[in-house]
Design an enzyme around this catalytic site. Structure first.
Site, short mmCIF file in Angstrom:
data_model
loop_
_atom_site.label_atom_id
_atom_site.label_comp_id
_atom_site.label_asym_id
_atom_site.label_seq_id
_atom_site.Cartn_x
_atom_site.Cartn_y
_atom_site.Cartn_z
N SER A 1 1.03 -0.66 0.25
CA SER A 1 0.28 0.40 0.25
C SER A 1 0.77 1.35 -0.21
O SER A 1 2.02 1.22 0.83
CB SER A 1 -0.94 -0.06 0.91
OG SER A 1 -1.01 1.13 1.34
N SER A 2 0.68 2.15 -1.01
CA SER A 2 1.16 3.52 -0.54
C SER A 2 1.52 4.22 0.88
O SER A 2 2.19 4.63 1.27
CB SER A 2 0.55 4.75 -1.65
OG SER A 2 -0.86 4.71 -1.02
N CYS A 3 0.32 3.52 1.17
CA CYS A 3 0.30 4.31 2.92
C CYS A 3 1.38 4.06 3.57
O CYS A 3 1.81 4.54 5.28
CB CYS A 3 -1.04 4.37 4.44
SG CYS A 3 -2.34 3.62 3.32
N TYR B 1 -0.45 -0.30 11.20
CA TYR B 1 -0.08 -1.27 9.60
C TYR B 1 0.84 -1.41 9.07
O TYR B 1 1.03 -2.81 8.43
CB TYR B 1 -1.89 -0.43 9.30
CG TYR B 1 -2.05 -0.88 7.84
CD1 TYR B 1 -2.76 -1.93 7.61
CD2 TYR B 1 -1.74 0.01 7.20
CE1 TYR B 1 -3.33 -1.95 6.31
CE2 TYR B 1 -1.99 -0.24 5.40
CZ TYR B 1 -3.10 -1.14 5.30
OH TYR B 1 -3.63 -1.58 3.70
N LYS C 1 2.25 -4.71 6.54
CA LYS C 1 2.29 -4.31 5.26
C LYS C 1 3.97 -5.18 5.24
O LYS C 1 4.29 -5.47 3.73
CB LYS C 1 1.04 -3.36 4.58
CG LYS C 1 0.02 -3.25 5.06
CD LYS C 1 -0.26 -4.19 4.60
CE LYS C 1 -0.68 -3.66 2.65
NZ LYS C 1 -1.82 -5.24 2.97
N HIS D 1 -12.36 4.27 4.41
CA HIS D 1 -11.21 5.41 4.18
C HIS D 1 -11.94 6.81 3.64
O HIS D 1 -13.58 6.98 4.15
CB HIS D 1 -11.07 4.80 2.84
CG HIS D 1 -9.72 3.13 3.25
ND1 HIS D 1 -10.30 2.36 2.80
CD2 HIS D 1 -8.86 4.05 3.90
CE1 HIS D 1 -9.58 1.87 3.34
NE2 HIS D 1 -8.10 2.38 3.73
N1 NAP Z 1 -8.20 0.24 0.08
C1 NAP Z 1 -7.49 0.95 -0.08
O1 NAP Z 1 -7.67 1.97 -0.30
C2 NAP Z 1 -6.21 -0.11 0.18
C3 NAP Z 1 -5.10 0.65 -0.90
C4 NAP Z 1 -3.76 0.93 -1.27
C5 NAP Z 1 -3.67 -0.70 -0.40
N2 NAP Z 1 -5.23 -1.86 0.04
C6 NAP Z 1 -4.87 -2.82 0.55
O2 NAP Z 1 -4.91 -4.20 -0.25
C7 NAP Z 1 -5.56 -5.27 0.18
C8 NAP Z 1 -7.01 -5.74 0.03
O3 NAP Z 1 -7.98 -3.86 0.57
P1 NAP Z 1 -9.46 -4.42 0.71
O4 NAP Z 1 -9.37 -2.51 0.87
O5 NAP Z 1 -10.28 -4.62 -0.01
O6 NAP Z 1 -9.75 -4.25 1.65
P2 NAP Z 1 -11.36 -4.64 2.22
O7 NAP Z 1 -12.17 -4.69 1.32
O8 NAP Z 1 -11.37 -4.68 4.09
O9 NAP Z 1 -11.10 -6.59 2.30
C9 NAP Z 1 -10.24 -7.30 3.14
C10 NAP Z 1 -10.81 -8.71 2.61
O10 NAP Z 1 -10.05 -9.24 3.33
C11 NAP Z 1 -11.15 -10.38 4.50
N3 NAP Z 1 -9.96 -11.04 4.84
C12 NAP Z 1 -9.26 -9.93 6.30
N4 NAP Z 1 -9.79 -10.83 7.41
C13 NAP Z 1 -9.65 -11.75 7.63
C14 NAP Z 1 -9.21 -13.22 7.90
N5 NAP Z 1 -8.57 -13.40 9.21
N6 NAP Z 1 -9.52 -14.52 7.04
C15 NAP Z 1 -10.36 -14.46 5.98
N7 NAP Z 1 -9.86 -12.98 5.50
C16 NAP Z 1 -9.87 -12.16 6.17
C17 NAP Z 1 -11.89 -9.89 4.49
O11 NAP Z 1 -13.11 -10.56 4.89
P3 NAP Z 1 -14.57 -10.54 5.38
O12 NAP Z 1 -15.41 -10.00 3.28
O13 NAP Z 1 -15.01 -11.83 5.95
O14 NAP Z 1 -14.73 -8.77 5.77
C18 NAP Z 1 -12.59 -9.14 3.22
O15 NAP Z 1 -13.02 -9.91 2.07
C19 NAP Z 1 -5.19 -5.31 1.77
O16 NAP Z 1 -3.94 -5.88 2.05
C20 NAP Z 1 -4.76 -3.90 1.53
O17 NAP Z 1 -3.99 -3.30 2.39
C21 NAP Z 1 -6.16 -1.37 -0.32
#
Ligand code: NAP
Length: 334
Positions: free
Chosen positions: A111-113, A140, A144, A183
């Site tokens: 992540s950029s964070c 976090y 990461k 967010h």
């Molecule tokens: N969102 C952003 O702006 C952003 C930016 C940069 C990078 N990222 C990276 O992209 C990745 C995904 O982010 P996202 O925004 O898609 O997050 P998200 O919408 O919160 O989705 C996270 C997913 O992980 C699953 N999960 C969490 N804990 C779990 C566990 N213990 N066992 C099984 N599944 C689990 C969740 O399952 P449930 O559906 O059951 O909750 C959900 O499906 C992360 O690594 C994040 O750091 C995100």
């Protein structure tokens, strides 16, 4: 180059989330037919023994690791233990099980964070670990960064083809609209929507409105993830951004215009701003031939249509993905 073909078995970890659902949608649209998913209830990715057994049983050839505990400033500052523990565990169990079951290629999402607070702008991949982290998401970020280093270490010691992408701030259908967890775009989208329904003429925006941010639609990220699975086997993490930054004030003005044009913006300067500026240098992936397609305003309009369809009355039942999460085989509708 690994053969990421339409009949390869591919595990999308976190398929009900913003990123995972976009990746799954994209894979399905392109005709990939051997897709593996598991809900959190079926497989807690923090559970090393369960993850090991699942990988030995299912034997995915490819893994896109989009699972994790993710959230905005409030969630990060109030739940630091969950942010560091959950993410450390998920990354370690999945990467190790992928190695033991001889997964051919794994894409990890950084992540950029996680770049230093004072990183040069636009932020090159080489800025990782070059300075102190932003305090509001330090736990976090540490987890990461460990995920990136895990992929790196398994690559160095075992020759594993584990690659890392560094997306900028994301938004899109399937996002988390819970005020306590979310967010800036989904938080403001919900706030403007609720203000419109109530007839309120002012909407509060956290912080000074001055920080500058870059945003990318989750469908563009999914496109970039498939691009990397097909065309990139390198050791450097790869930044993925839109290349365009704007202030939170300007972002809020776009959201107001799309959702509730009569609303006045009020800035709550008691709330933290976070990093002053965050723009990725995405020249590495651009030079490989990838570029984003969805303009910010267009992406906000389509995400708002998705949001309104699912939560028209905004009646308090805004558990994210209420529709999609009841059915593990059907992620967020396009
Ligand atoms: N969102 C952003 O702006 C952003 C930016 C940069 C990078 N990222 C990276 O992209 C990745 C995904 O982010 P996202 O925004 O898609 O997050 P998200 O919408 O919160 O989705 C996270 C997913 O992980 C699953 N999960 C969490 N804990 C779990 C566990 N213990 N066992 C099984 N599944 C689990 C969740 O399952 P449930 O559906 O059951 O909750 C959900 O499906 C992360 O690594 C994040 O750091 C995100």
């Amino acid at each position: 180059m690994s053969a990421f073909t339409r009949d390869a078995s591919i595990f999308v970890a976190g398929h009900r989330g913003l990123v995972g659902s976009a990746i799954l949608r994209r894979l399905r649209r392109e005709g990939y037919r051997n897709l593996l998913v598991a809900t959190r209830e079926e497989l807690d990715l923090r559970d090393q023994a369960a993850v090991h057994d699942w990988f030995q049983d299912q034997r995915p050839a490819f893994v896109l690791l989009a699972a994790g505990t993710v959230g905005g400033i409030l969630a990060n500052t109030t739940r630091p233990a969950e942010f560091i523990y959950d993410n450390l565990m998920i990354h370690a169990t999945v990467v190790h099980a992928a190695h033991l079951s001889r997964v051919r290629k794994l894409l990890y999402l950084g992540s950029s964070c996680i770049y230093p607070r004072e990183a040069p702008q636009p932020i090159p991949e080489s800025a990782l670990l070059s300075g102190p982290l932003e305090a509001t998401n330090e736990y976090y970020a540490v987890a990461k960064i460990a995920g990136i280093k895990l992929c790196d270490a398994y690559r160095k010691q075992y020759g594993a083809n584990f690659i890392s992408a560094m997306p900028t701030n994301l938004y899109g259908p399937g996002d988390n609209f819970e005020p306590e967890q979310t967010h800036v775009i989904p938080a403001l989208m919900r706030r403007f929507h609720e203000a419109k329904l109530r007839g309120d003429l002012s909407v509060t925006v956290w912080g000074s409105g001055r920080p500058r941010r870059e945003f990318l639609h989750a469908d563009d990220l999914a496109d970039a993830c498939l691009f990397l699975m097909k065309h990139y086997d390198g050791g450097s993490a790869v930044n993925i951004g839109s290349g365009e930054e704007l202030s939170i004030r300007s972002l809020a003005a776009i959201l107001a215009d799309v959702i509730h044009p009569r609303a006045e913006l009020e800035f709550d300067r008691e709330k933290p701003d976070g990093t002053p500026r965050k723009l990725l240098d995405s020249s590495l992936i651009r030079e490989m031939g990838w570029q984003p397609r969805i303009a910010l305003r267009e992406g906000i309009e389509s995400t708002y249509s998705w949001f309104k369809e699912r939560y028209p009355a905004c009646d308090g039942d805004l558990a994210r993905g209420a529709a999609q999460r009841t059915d593990s085989s059907s992620p967020a509708a396009p």
